[in-house]
Design an enzyme around this catalytic site. Structure first.
Site, mmCIF file in Angstrom:
data_model
loop_
_atom_site.group_PDB
_atom_site.id
_atom_site.type_symbol
_atom_site.label_atom_id
_atom_site.label_comp_id
_atom_site.label_asym_id
_atom_site.label_seq_id
_atom_site.Cartn_x
_atom_site.Cartn_y
_atom_site.Cartn_z
ATOM 1 N N LYS A 1 0.682 0.008 15.088
ATOM 2 C CA LYS A 1 2.076 -0.097 15.720
ATOM 3 C C LYS A 1 2.523 -1.205 16.409
ATOM 4 O O LYS A 1 3.655 -1.700 16.511
ATOM 5 C CB LYS A 1 2.654 1.164 16.301
ATOM 6 C CG LYS A 1 2.667 2.245 15.281
ATOM 7 C CD LYS A 1 3.894 2.312 14.603
ATOM 8 C CE LYS A 1 4.110 3.213 13.753
ATOM 9 N NZ LYS A 1 3.735 2.632 12.169
ATOM 10 N N TYR B 1 -9.172 5.241 7.388
ATOM 11 C CA TYR B 1 -9.438 5.661 8.788
ATOM 12 C C TYR B 1 -10.524 6.713 8.872
ATOM 13 O O TYR B 1 -10.080 8.158 8.258
ATOM 14 C CB TYR B 1 -8.291 6.127 9.363
ATOM 15 C CG TYR B 1 -7.105 5.257 9.578
ATOM 16 C CD1 TYR B 1 -6.357 4.738 8.518
ATOM 17 C CD2 TYR B 1 -6.964 4.576 10.919
ATOM 18 C CE1 TYR B 1 -5.333 3.659 8.740
ATOM 19 C CE2 TYR B 1 -5.825 3.550 11.223
ATOM 20 C CZ TYR B 1 -5.260 3.196 9.876
ATOM 21 O OH TYR B 1 -4.189 2.109 10.350
ATOM 22 N N TYR C 1 3.783 6.634 10.091
ATOM 23 C CA TYR C 1 2.973 5.367 9.736
ATOM 24 C C TYR C 1 4.016 4.517 8.887
ATOM 25 O O TYR C 1 3.536 3.036 9.017
ATOM 26 C CB TYR C 1 1.913 5.876 8.609
ATOM 27 C CG TYR C 1 0.861 4.875 8.541
ATOM 28 C CD1 TYR C 1 -0.305 4.679 9.420
ATOM 29 C CD2 TYR C 1 0.852 4.008 7.383
ATOM 30 C CE1 TYR C 1 -1.037 3.737 9.546
ATOM 31 C CE2 TYR C 1 -0.469 2.960 7.304
ATOM 32 C CZ TYR C 1 -1.191 3.002 8.257
ATOM 33 O OH TYR C 1 -2.428 1.870 8.284
ATOM 34 N N PRO D 1 -4.750 0.351 18.510
ATOM 35 C CA PRO D 1 -4.293 0.052 17.271
ATOM 36 C C PRO D 1 -4.421 0.999 16.080
ATOM 37 O O PRO D 1 -4.047 0.920 14.860
ATOM 38 C CB PRO D 1 -5.554 -0.968 16.811
ATOM 39 C CG PRO D 1 -6.572 -0.887 18.041
ATOM 40 C CD PRO D 1 -5.894 -0.324 19.275
ATOM 41 N N HIS E 1 0.977 -1.355 -0.178
ATOM 42 C CA HIS E 1 -0.043 0.094 -0.039
ATOM 43 C C HIS E 1 0.757 1.325 0.039
ATOM 44 O O HIS E 1 1.610 1.391 0.907
ATOM 45 C CB HIS E 1 -0.775 0.134 1.018
ATOM 46 C CG HIS E 1 -1.967 -0.743 1.244
ATOM 47 N ND1 HIS E 1 -3.126 -0.749 1.815
ATOM 48 C CD2 HIS E 1 -2.174 -2.193 0.287
ATOM 49 C CE1 HIS E 1 -3.980 -1.766 1.583
ATOM 50 N NE2 HIS E 1 -3.369 -2.827 0.683
#
Ligand code: RFL
Ligand code: PHB
Length: 403
Positions: A300, A204, A394, A296, A75
Site C-alpha cells: 500500500k 504471500y 488489495y 509492505p 495481475h
C-alpha cells in the site's frame, strides 16, 4: 544568495514529488523539485512492485504511462498460502473487474524523471541542508545549499514529498503534530535476481519458519522477501542461505520450480506503521511517506502516496484555476481517511501473515494471538465474503473527490 521563484516548491524527487510535479506542470502550475541525493541514488532504491488502478490512472493522466502500459503485467489474482495450503484470491471476479499492475517503482521513477527532463522543468539534485521557512505566512520560502552556495526559492506553496526521514514533517511544530506509530519486531530481507519468477502471480506465504513473499518485476526478474529478526544483517544472508530458506517457506507445489541465481540487490527493511496528523500546516502539505508509513505486506505504501498526490493536485488546480483557497482545508481530512484504511489493512495483513515468536503482541500473549489470527485467516480465506474484503482492499479503495 541566489534567488529564484516558483509557484510550488516540491521537496523530494521520489515517486510522490515527481508525479506531483508532472501533474502540476500539465495544469500550467510551475514547480521546482529539490532532492538531497543524486538521480542514480534514487533509482538504486528497490522498493514497490504493485500498483493499484488509481495509481495507474494518475500516471496516465500525467502522460507518462507509455512504458508502464506496455511492460507492466496485469495481475487478476493473488495467492495467500498458509502452512502449505494455497488460497487464490480472484481479484477480478471478487471486485467486479479490478486488478493490480506489476511494474516496479524504479521503472515508474525513471519514466517520471525522463518526462520531467523532456518538459524542461527544474530538478535540483544534491540540494543540501534544505530548510522550510515561514510556512504559516503568505510568503513561504525554502533555502538550500548547492556546491557550497546558498540558494533561496520563494514560492506560494510547499509540497513535502521527502519521505519518512525528510525535513518537511519536522517543520510542523511538535505541539501541532500528533504521531501514531507501531514498530514491528521483525524486518523483511529482500532479494532481486535475474531469474524467472517462481509463479505467474504473487504468493504471500505464512509458515512456522516465518513469512515469505514471492514477487516479480518481469518475466525474467524476480523479487523475493523473507521475514527476518531485526537483529539480522544482510551479511548473515549469503545468496545460498537466502534461497535455501525461501524454498522451505514456499508451498511444496511450487518449491521445485524455484530458479535461483546471483542477487542483484539485497537489503533489510524494518516494518513500521506510522501516521502524522494533520497533513497540512499553513502553506505546507505533507505527501506520501513524509506523512505515513505502512508495513509492505499490503503493498500500500506507494499507492497511498498516489492518493495524496491526486488530492493535492486537485486542490492546487482549484486554487490556481478558480482562486478558491478554502479547498486547502479539505486536504488533510480527505487524505487521512484513505490513509487510515490502508494503515489498518497493512497492519491486519502483517499480523495475520507473520510469526511473532514469544513476544507480547498487542497486549496478548503470542500463543493466544496466534489462535486469533488463525481464526481470522480461516474466515477470510475460506468464505467468499472474507475473500471479497481482502480483494477490495488489495486492489485499493476509490480516491475521494473534493467537495
Ligand atoms: P520516497 O520514495 O522515500 O522519496 C522521498 C525522496 O525525498 C528525498 N529527501 C530529501 N530531499 C531533499 N531534502 C531532504 N532533506 C530530503 N530528505 C529526503 C529522498 O532522497 C527521496 O528521494 O517517498 P515517496 O516519494 O513518498 O514514495 C513512497 C514510496 O517510496 C513508498 O511508499 C513505497 O516504496 C513503499 N513500498 C511499497 N509500496 C507499494 O505501494 N507497493 C509495494 O509493493 C511496496 N513495496 C515498499 C515496498 C517499500 C519498501 N521499503 C524498502 C521501504 C517494498 C519495500 C521493501
Ligand atoms: C514487491 O514486489 O516489491 C512487493 C510486492 C508486494 C508487496 C510488497 C512488495 O506486498
Amino acid at each position: 544568495m541566489n534567488k529564484s521563484r516558483t509557484q510550488v516548491a516540491i521537496i523530494g524527487a521520489g515517486p510522490s514529488g515527481l508525479l506531483l510535479g508532472q501533474l502540476l506542470h500539465k495544469q500550467g502550475i510551475s514547480n521546482v523539485i529539490l532532492e538531497r541525493v543524486t538521480g542514480d541514488y534514487v533509482l538504486g532504491r528497490i522498493r514497490a512492485g504493485i500498483l493499484e488502478q488509481g495509481f495507474v490512472n494518475l500516471v496516465r493522466e500525467a502522460g507518462v504511462a507509455e512504458r508502464m502500459d506496455q511492460e507492466g503485467h496485469v495481475h487478476d489474482g493473488v495467492e495467500l498460502c498458509i502452512n502449505d495450503q494455497r488460497h487464490r484470491i480472484d481479484l477480478k471476479k471478487l471486485t467486479g473487474g479490478d486488478a493490480v499492475v506489476c511494474y516496479g517503482q524504479t521503472e515508474i521513477t525513471l519514466d517520471l524523471m525522463n518526462a520531467r527532463k523532456a518538459s524542461g522543468q527544474t530538478t535540483v539534485y544534491e540540494a543540501q541542508d534544505v530548510q522550510l521557512h515561514d510556512v504559516k505566512s503568505e510568503q513561504p520560502y525554502v533555502t538550500y545549499t548547492l556546491e557550497g552556495e546558498t540558494h533561496r526559492l520563494d514560492c506560494d506553496y510547499i509540497a513535502g514529498c521527502d519521505g519518512f526521514h525528510g525535513v518537511s514533517r519536522q517543520t510542523i511544530p511538535a505541539e501541532v503534530r500528533t504521531e501514531f506509530e507501531r514498530v514491528y519486531p521483525f524486518g523483511w530481507l529482500g532479494l532481486l535476481s535475474d531469474t524467472p519468477p517462481v509463479h505467474d502471480e504473487l504468493i504471500y506465504s505464512k509458515t512456522d519458519r516465518g513469512f515469505a513473499l514471492a514477487s516479480q518485476r518481469s518475466s525474467t526478474r524476480s523479487r523475493y522477501y523473507l521475514q527476518v529478526p531485526l537483529t539480522d544483517k544482510v551479511e548473515d544472508w549469503p545468496d545460498d542461505a537466502f534461497w535455501a530458506e525461501l524454498k522451505k517457506r514456499l508451498p511444496a507445489s511450487v518449491r521445485d520450480k524455484l530458479v535461483t541465481g546471483p542477487s542483484i540487490e539485497k537489503s533489510i527493511a524494518p516494518l513500521r506503521s506510522f501516521v502524522c496528523e494533520p497533513m497540512q500546516y499553513g502553506k505546507l502539505f505533507l505527501v506520501g511517506d513524509a506523512a505515513h508509513i505502512v508495513p509492505p505486506t499490503g503493498a500500500k505504501g506507494l499507492n497511498l502516496a498516489a492518493s495524496d498526490v491526486a488530492t493535492l493536485y486537485k486542490v492546487m488546480t482549484r486554487v490556481y484555476r478558480e482562486g478558491d483557497k478554502d479547498c486547502i482545508n479539505q486536504y488533510s481530512d480527505i487524505c487521512l481517511r484513505r490513509v487510515w484504511h490502508g494503515e489498518r489493512f497493512s497492519w491486519w495483513m502483517t499480523n495475520m501473515m507473520h510469526e511473532y515468536d514469544n513476544l507480547d503482541v498487542n497486549g496478548t500473549d503470542a500463543q493466544t494471538f496466534q489462535r486469533f489470527m488463525e481464526s481470522e485467516l480461516d474466515y477470510f480465506l475460506n468464505t467468499e465474503n472474507g475473500q471479497r474484503v481482502i480483494a477490495e482492499q488489495y486492489v485499493g479503495l476509490p480516491f475521494e473527490d473534493l467537495k
